[in-house]
Design a protein around this motif. Structure first.
Motif, mmCIF file in Angstrom:
data_model
loop_
_atom_site.group_PDB
_atom_site.id
_atom_site.type_symbol
_atom_site.label_atom_id
_atom_site.label_comp_id
_atom_site.label_asym_id
_atom_site.label_seq_id
_atom_site.Cartn_x
_atom_site.Cartn_y
_atom_site.Cartn_z
ATOM 1 N N TYR A 25 25.046 34.431 43.314
ATOM 2 C CA TYR A 25 23.800 35.354 42.548
ATOM 3 C C TYR A 25 24.642 36.427 41.774
ATOM 4 C CZ TYR A 25 21.031 32.574 45.649
ATOM 5 O OH TYR A 25 20.666 31.423 46.085
ATOM 6 N N ARG A 26 24.228 36.517 40.770
ATOM 7 C CA ARG A 26 24.348 37.691 39.863
ATOM 8 C C ARG A 26 24.226 39.159 40.340
ATOM 9 N NH1 ARG A 26 24.303 37.200 33.438
ATOM 10 N NH2 ARG A 26 24.436 39.385 33.497
ATOM 11 N N SER A 27 23.241 39.300 41.084
ATOM 12 C CA SER A 27 23.141 40.744 41.774
ATOM 13 C C SER A 27 24.035 40.839 42.845
ATOM 14 C CB SER A 27 21.616 40.614 42.203
ATOM 15 O OG SER A 27 21.338 39.731 43.417
ATOM 16 N N ALA A 28 24.581 39.862 43.470
ATOM 17 C CA ALA A 28 25.566 40.035 44.601
ATOM 18 C C ALA A 28 27.030 40.434 44.192
ATOM 19 C CB ALA A 28 25.799 38.658 45.206
ATOM 20 N N THR A 29 27.263 40.444 42.772
ATOM 21 C CA THR A 29 28.636 40.837 42.444
ATOM 22 C C THR A 29 28.621 42.543 42.269
ATOM 23 O OG1 THR A 29 28.043 40.561 40.157
ATOM 24 C CG2 THR A 29 29.291 38.724 41.306
ATOM 25 N N LYS A 30 29.669 43.132 42.544
ATOM 26 C CA LYS A 30 29.907 44.545 42.472
ATOM 27 C C LYS A 30 29.530 45.333 41.298
ATOM 28 C CE LYS A 30 33.087 48.138 43.099
ATOM 29 N NZ LYS A 30 34.581 48.558 43.517
ATOM 30 N N GLU A 31 29.972 44.275 40.080
ATOM 31 C CA GLU A 31 29.631 44.652 38.596
ATOM 32 C C GLU A 31 29.842 43.591 37.656
ATOM 33 O OE1 GLU A 31 33.818 46.875 36.926
ATOM 34 O OE2 GLU A 31 32.358 48.165 38.510
ATOM 35 N N LEU A 32 29.521 43.570 36.616
ATOM 36 C CA LEU A 32 29.826 42.237 35.599
ATOM 37 C C LEU A 32 31.107 42.679 35.238
ATOM 38 C CD1 LEU A 32 26.473 41.509 34.240
ATOM 39 C CD2 LEU A 32 27.618 40.538 36.130
ATOM 40 N N SER A 33 31.967 41.974 34.811
ATOM 41 C CA SER A 33 33.112 42.176 34.066
ATOM 42 C C SER A 33 33.011 42.633 32.899
ATOM 43 C CB SER A 33 34.345 41.119 34.396
ATOM 44 O OG SER A 33 35.525 41.214 33.590
ATOM 45 N N ASP A 34 33.833 43.469 31.998
ATOM 46 C CA ASP A 34 33.649 43.540 30.738
ATOM 47 C C ASP A 34 34.634 43.105 29.983
ATOM 48 O OD1 ASP A 34 35.345 45.685 31.662
ATOM 49 O OD2 ASP A 34 34.708 47.213 30.278
ATOM 50 N N THR A 35 35.629 42.411 30.564
ATOM 51 C CA THR A 35 36.710 41.801 30.054
ATOM 52 C C THR A 35 36.266 40.552 29.234
ATOM 53 O OG1 THR A 35 37.899 42.086 31.959
ATOM 54 C CG2 THR A 35 38.883 40.660 30.480
ATOM 55 N N PRO A 36 36.627 40.749 27.771
ATOM 56 C CA PRO A 36 36.054 39.521 27.106
ATOM 57 C C PRO A 36 36.767 38.139 27.200
ATOM 58 C CG PRO A 36 37.654 40.815 25.901
ATOM 59 C CD PRO A 36 37.491 41.469 27.107
ATOM 60 N N PRO A 95 43.653 53.643 40.041
ATOM 61 C CA PRO A 95 42.481 53.939 38.954
ATOM 62 C C PRO A 95 42.090 52.828 37.997
ATOM 63 C CG PRO A 95 44.117 55.857 39.116
ATOM 64 C CD PRO A 95 44.694 54.671 40.014
ATOM 65 N N ALA A 96 43.064 52.115 37.994
ATOM 66 C CA ALA A 96 43.047 50.850 36.796
ATOM 67 C C ALA A 96 41.641 49.967 37.307
ATOM 68 C CB ALA A 96 44.146 50.101 36.659
ATOM 69 N N LEU A 97 41.334 49.828 38.501
ATOM 70 C CA LEU A 97 40.484 49.363 39.016
ATOM 71 C C LEU A 97 38.879 49.730 38.496
ATOM 72 C CD1 LEU A 97 41.223 48.908 42.786
ATOM 73 C CD2 LEU A 97 41.221 47.072 41.267
ATOM 74 N N ASP A 98 38.884 50.938 38.603
ATOM 75 C CA ASP A 98 37.394 51.450 38.063
ATOM 76 C C ASP A 98 37.334 51.680 36.491
ATOM 77 O OD1 ASP A 98 36.813 51.345 40.825
ATOM 78 O OD2 ASP A 98 37.806 53.101 41.147
ATOM 79 N N VAL A 99 38.136 51.479 35.857
ATOM 80 C CA VAL A 99 37.990 51.921 34.218
ATOM 81 C C VAL A 99 37.528 50.652 33.649
ATOM 82 C CG1 VAL A 99 39.821 53.623 34.292
ATOM 83 C CG2 VAL A 99 40.244 51.154 33.742
ATOM 84 N N GLN A 100 36.916 50.981 32.393
ATOM 85 C CA GLN A 100 36.266 49.857 31.322
ATOM 86 C C GLN A 100 37.521 49.168 30.493
ATOM 87 O OE1 GLN A 100 32.968 49.223 30.758
ATOM 88 N NE2 GLN A 100 32.622 50.589 32.457
ATOM 89 N N PHE A 101 37.233 48.025 30.141
ATOM 90 C CA PHE A 101 38.414 47.123 29.734
ATOM 91 C C PHE A 101 38.890 47.947 28.412
ATOM 92 C CE2 PHE A 101 39.832 43.924 26.456
ATOM 93 C CZ PHE A 101 40.633 43.586 27.551
ATOM 94 N N ARG A 102 38.102 48.697 27.770
ATOM 95 C CA ARG A 102 38.427 49.428 26.526
ATOM 96 C C ARG A 102 39.514 50.428 26.556
ATOM 97 N NH1 ARG A 102 40.343 48.876 22.132
ATOM 98 N NH2 ARG A 102 40.635 50.635 21.106
ATOM 99 N N ASP A 103 39.504 51.110 27.896
ATOM 100 C CA ASP A 103 40.565 52.088 28.467
ATOM 101 C C ASP A 103 41.587 51.344 28.637
ATOM 102 O OD1 ASP A 103 38.456 54.143 28.415
ATOM 103 O OD2 ASP A 103 37.978 53.861 30.392
ATOM 104 N N ILE A 104 41.755 50.117 29.301
ATOM 105 C CA ILE A 104 43.099 49.551 29.491
ATOM 106 C C ILE A 104 43.400 48.950 28.381
ATOM 107 C CG2 ILE A 104 43.854 47.403 30.305
ATOM 108 C CD1 ILE A 104 41.806 47.635 32.836
ATOM 109 N N GLU A 105 42.860 48.733 27.155
ATOM 110 C CA GLU A 105 43.292 48.296 25.858
ATOM 111 C C GLU A 105 43.908 49.570 25.011
ATOM 112 O OE1 GLU A 105 41.297 45.076 23.216
ATOM 113 O OE2 GLU A 105 39.775 46.548 24.028
ATOM 114 N N GLN A 106 43.258 50.682 25.299
ATOM 115 C CA GLN A 106 43.761 51.970 24.754
ATOM 116 C C GLN A 106 45.071 52.370 25.448
ATOM 117 O OE1 GLN A 106 40.667 54.564 25.131
ATOM 118 N NE2 GLN A 106 39.549 53.954 23.213
ATOM 119 N N ALA A 107 45.204 52.006 26.479
ATOM 120 C CA ALA A 107 46.539 52.375 27.244
ATOM 121 C C ALA A 107 47.615 51.459 26.982
ATOM 122 C CB ALA A 107 46.435 52.558 28.813
#
Length: 156
Positions: free
Chosen positions: A17-28, A133-145
């Motif tokens: 179920y969607r609601s059971a996941t911690k958060e939806l991944s923003d990874t394209p 800290p990489a666990l909790d950041v948005q995908f865009r932050d990983i891209e920028q780094a």
């Protein structure tokens, strides 16, 4: 008498179920199946990781520590490892997260590298060691780094 087990009977696991996941991944998602991350773009052997760690340039960061090694001649290396472009290796220690978190980090870093691979000189081998800290950041932050790392590598 006990009830028989069947595939269709019973409740589904909570993780479906969607609601059971911690958060939806923003990874394209990759655009097409052919534009994935082939084994020729990865550092897979222990000896190759060791070489990058020992002889490579260490680049610290808040999301990861990177080790970058410029390969000697593309022709010579192509015959040994069949690498035609930059390669990426990722090692995530168990202290960073559990298996699910480590695999998620690896997927996100591979995808960020795949999206920006064309910007990097083909001579580079890069090993990334993601930090907690990489666990909790948005995908865009990983891209920028990763873009910042690519600029550093290309300037050498």
């Amino acid at each position: 008498m006990a009830a028989r087990c069947s595939r269709g009977g019973g409740p589904r696991a909570a993780t479906n179920y969607r609601s059971a996941t911690k958060e939806l991944s923003d990874t394209p998602k990759p655009a097409s199946p052919g534009r994935g991350f082939p084994p020729s773009s990865r550092i897979l052997r222990r000896a190759e990781f060791k070489l990058v760690y020992e002889k490579g340039l260490r680049v610290p960061g808040s999301l990861f520590a990177a080790f970058c090694l410029a390969r000697d001649s593309p022709q010579e290396l192509r015959t040994k490892t069949r690498a035609t472009g930059p390669r990426l290796g990722i090692t995530v220690p168990r202290t960073v997260a559990g298996a699910v978190g480590r695999n998620r980090l690896k997927r996100r870093f591979r995808e960020a590298f795949r999206l920006h691979r064309a910007e990097l000189d083909p001579k580079w081998d890069i090993v990334l060691n993601p930090r907690r800290p990489a666990l909790d950041v948005q995908f865009r932050d990983i891209e920028q780094a990763l873009e910042k790392l690519i600029r550093k590598c290309n300037s050498r």
